[in-house]
Structures are given as structure tokens and as C-alpha cells.
Write an enzyme that holds these catalytic residues in place. Sequence first.
Site, short mmCIF file in Angstrom:
data_model
loop_
_atom_site.label_atom_id
_atom_site.label_comp_id
_atom_site.label_asym_id
_atom_site.label_seq_id
_atom_site.Cartn_x
_atom_site.Cartn_y
_atom_site.Cartn_z
N TYR A 1 12.01 -3.03 -40.84
CA TYR A 1 12.03 -2.13 -39.68
C TYR A 1 13.25 -1.20 -39.71
CZ TYR A 1 8.44 -5.32 -37.96
OH TYR A 1 7.30 -6.07 -37.82
C1 LIG Z 1 7.70 -8.95 -42.49
C2 LIG Z 1 6.70 -8.93 -43.65
C3 LIG Z 1 5.37 -8.37 -43.15
C4 LIG Z 1 7.24 -7.99 -44.73
O1 LIG Z 1 6.31 -7.95 -45.82
P1 LIG Z 1 6.82 -7.73 -47.33
O2 LIG Z 1 5.69 -7.22 -48.12
O3 LIG Z 1 7.48 -8.97 -47.80
O4 LIG Z 1 7.97 -6.64 -47.05
P2 LIG Z 1 8.41 -5.25 -47.65
O5 LIG Z 1 7.31 -4.27 -47.75
O6 LIG Z 1 9.58 -4.86 -46.86
O7 LIG Z 1 8.85 -5.63 -49.09
C5 LIG Z 1 9.81 -6.63 -49.25
C6 LIG Z 1 10.82 -6.29 -50.32
O8 LIG Z 1 10.19 -5.73 -51.44
C7 LIG Z 1 10.94 -4.59 -51.87
N1 LIG Z 1 10.01 -3.60 -52.40
C8 LIG Z 1 9.54 -2.50 -51.81
N2 LIG Z 1 8.72 -1.83 -52.62
C9 LIG Z 1 8.64 -2.56 -53.74
C10 LIG Z 1 7.92 -2.41 -54.94
N3 LIG Z 1 7.12 -1.35 -55.14
N4 LIG Z 1 8.07 -3.36 -55.86
C11 LIG Z 1 8.90 -4.41 -55.67
N5 LIG Z 1 9.59 -4.61 -54.54
C12 LIG Z 1 9.45 -3.69 -53.61
C13 LIG Z 1 11.61 -4.07 -50.63
O9 LIG Z 1 12.81 -3.40 -50.96
C14 LIG Z 1 11.85 -5.32 -49.84
O10 LIG Z 1 13.07 -5.90 -50.13
P3 LIG Z 1 13.83 -6.86 -49.09
O11 LIG Z 1 12.81 -7.65 -48.32
O12 LIG Z 1 14.67 -7.73 -49.94
O13 LIG Z 1 14.64 -5.97 -48.19
C15 LIG Z 1 6.51 -10.31 -44.27
O14 LIG Z 1 7.76 -10.78 -44.69
C16 LIG Z 1 5.86 -11.33 -43.34
O15 LIG Z 1 4.62 -11.39 -43.22
N6 LIG Z 1 6.69 -12.15 -42.66
C17 LIG Z 1 6.21 -13.17 -41.76
C18 LIG Z 1 5.58 -12.57 -40.53
C19 LIG Z 1 6.52 -11.65 -39.82
O16 LIG Z 1 7.70 -11.92 -39.66
N7 LIG Z 1 5.96 -10.52 -39.35
C20 LIG Z 1 6.67 -9.55 -38.57
C21 LIG Z 1 6.65 -10.03 -37.15
S1 LIG Z 1 7.44 -8.89 -36.10
#
Ligand SMILES: CC(C)(COP(=O)(O)OP(=O)(O)OC[C@H]1O[C@@H](n2cnc3c(N)ncnc32)[C@H](O)[C@@H]1OP(=O)(O)O)[C@@H](O)C(=O)NCCC(=O)NCCS
Length: 160
Positions: A126
Site C-alpha cells: 500500500y
Molecule cells: C498483501 C498481499 C495481497 C500481497 O500480495 P503479494 O503478491 O505477496 O505482494 P506484492 O505484489 O506486493 O509482491 C510482493 C513482493 O514481490 C516483489 N515484486 C514485485 N514485482 C515482482 C516481480 N515481477 N517479480 C518478483 N518480485 C516482485 C515486490 O517488490 C514485493 O516485495 P516485498 O513484499 O518484499 O515488499 C499478500 O501478502 C496476502 O494475501 N496477504 C495476506 C492477506 C492480506 O494481508 N491481505 C491484505 C488485507 S488488507
Amino acid sequence: MRYPTSTARHRRTLWLDHSRRPGWRGAAWLDSAGTLIGIAYGYTGGPGQWWFEEVRRGLAGRGPDVQFWLQDYFELTELHVRPDAQGHGLGEGLLRTLLDGSPQPRVLLSTPEYGTQPPGRAWRLYRRTGFRDVLRNHRFTGDSRPFAVLGRELPLAPAQ
Ligand SMILES: CC(C)(COP(=O)(O)OP(=O)(O)OC[C@H]1O[C@@H](n2cnc3c(N)ncnc32)[C@H](O)[C@@H]1OP(=O)(O)O)[C@@H](O)C(=O)NCCC(=O)NCCS
């Protein structure tokens, strides 16, 4: 998303109700076998909705510079990526897909506070995409956890 089955059973009615609200939009991420690995959805926020009223209560008395947040916004209600698919940018992809072309000028969401721990993945996502504090340490009725309400104007800036 590896929630207990009871949670899904309990929340199913709520999710169905949300899907019938004005402005509902969703985005899903499927793997190459067609299995769902991520989902995001939201709808147009407004008076009479539980979340709107809870946030309005939190903003009460804080002046016009914050009240504008509750005018014409998209509520990002759920964003989840399956644990084994996290960390590859899918969450940001879902967020961008969902908000792309949104008719509302702003988006709001709530997320649990991280307390004394380092900010988790949701917070980093976020912040990276420009969400600002609207309310901090807000208590929603019936939930003892502190939440932050975050928001930003739309459209999102292009990915870096
Ligand atoms: C929050 C959530 C949706 C994020 O999903 P995600 O796919 O892991 O997140 P992102 O798109 O931010 O990617 C994660 C990481 O990959 C990295 N990234 C981005 N693009 C990328 C790519 N093309 N290749 C590799 N890594 C990449 C990002 O820099 C990020 O790094 P960081 O997390 O260390 O800061 C997930 O963690 C989740 O489902 N959590 C549990 C539920 C939750 O908390 N939901 C939100 C409630 S408000």
C-alpha cells in the site's frame, strides 16, 4: 487462502451480499492450470454501509480536510494472494487491475496495524502504491484489533 473452513462458511453470505452492491468489481489471478491463486474486489462506498458508517464515526470532528475521503470512493474490500504465490508481484498486479479505469476519484481500504513489528507485505504494497493515512488505530465495532484506514486518489501512478 487457507482460512479455516468455518471462516469461509461464516463470510460467504457477506461476500455474496458485497457482490450485489453498486459498483462491485473483482479481479482474479489464475495459474497456468486455471487454479485461483489471488483475488481482489471492492465496490462503491456510501452511507448506510457498515464500513462507511464505522469510518465516518472515526472521522467525526476531524474537519473538512479529511471528510472529503468519504465522498465518492471505491472501497477495496478484499485483497488476497495464496501464501505459496506471495512475493512475486501478484498482489500489486491485482490491485492495479482492480483500480484501473475506476470511475471513482479515490480509493479507501482498512488493514490491521502492524504495532511494534516491521510493516508486513500488505503495508509495503500500500505504501509503495501511494496510499496515505486517513485514520490510524481505528477500532471497528466488534473487532478488538486496531486498524488503519488508508486512501489515495485515482488513478494509481504507473508501476516503477
Ligand atoms: C498483501 C498481499 C495481497 C500481497 O500480495 P503479494 O503478491 O505477496 O505482494 P506484492 O505484489 O506486493 O509482491 C510482493 C513482493 O514481490 C516483489 N515484486 C514485485 N514485482 C515482482 C516481480 N515481477 N517479480 C518478483 N518480485 C516482485 C515486490 O517488490 C514485493 O516485495 P516485498 O513484499 O518484499 O515488499 C499478500 O501478502 C496476502 O494475501 N496477504 C495476506 C492477506 C492480506 O494481508 N491481505 C491484505 C488485507 S488488507
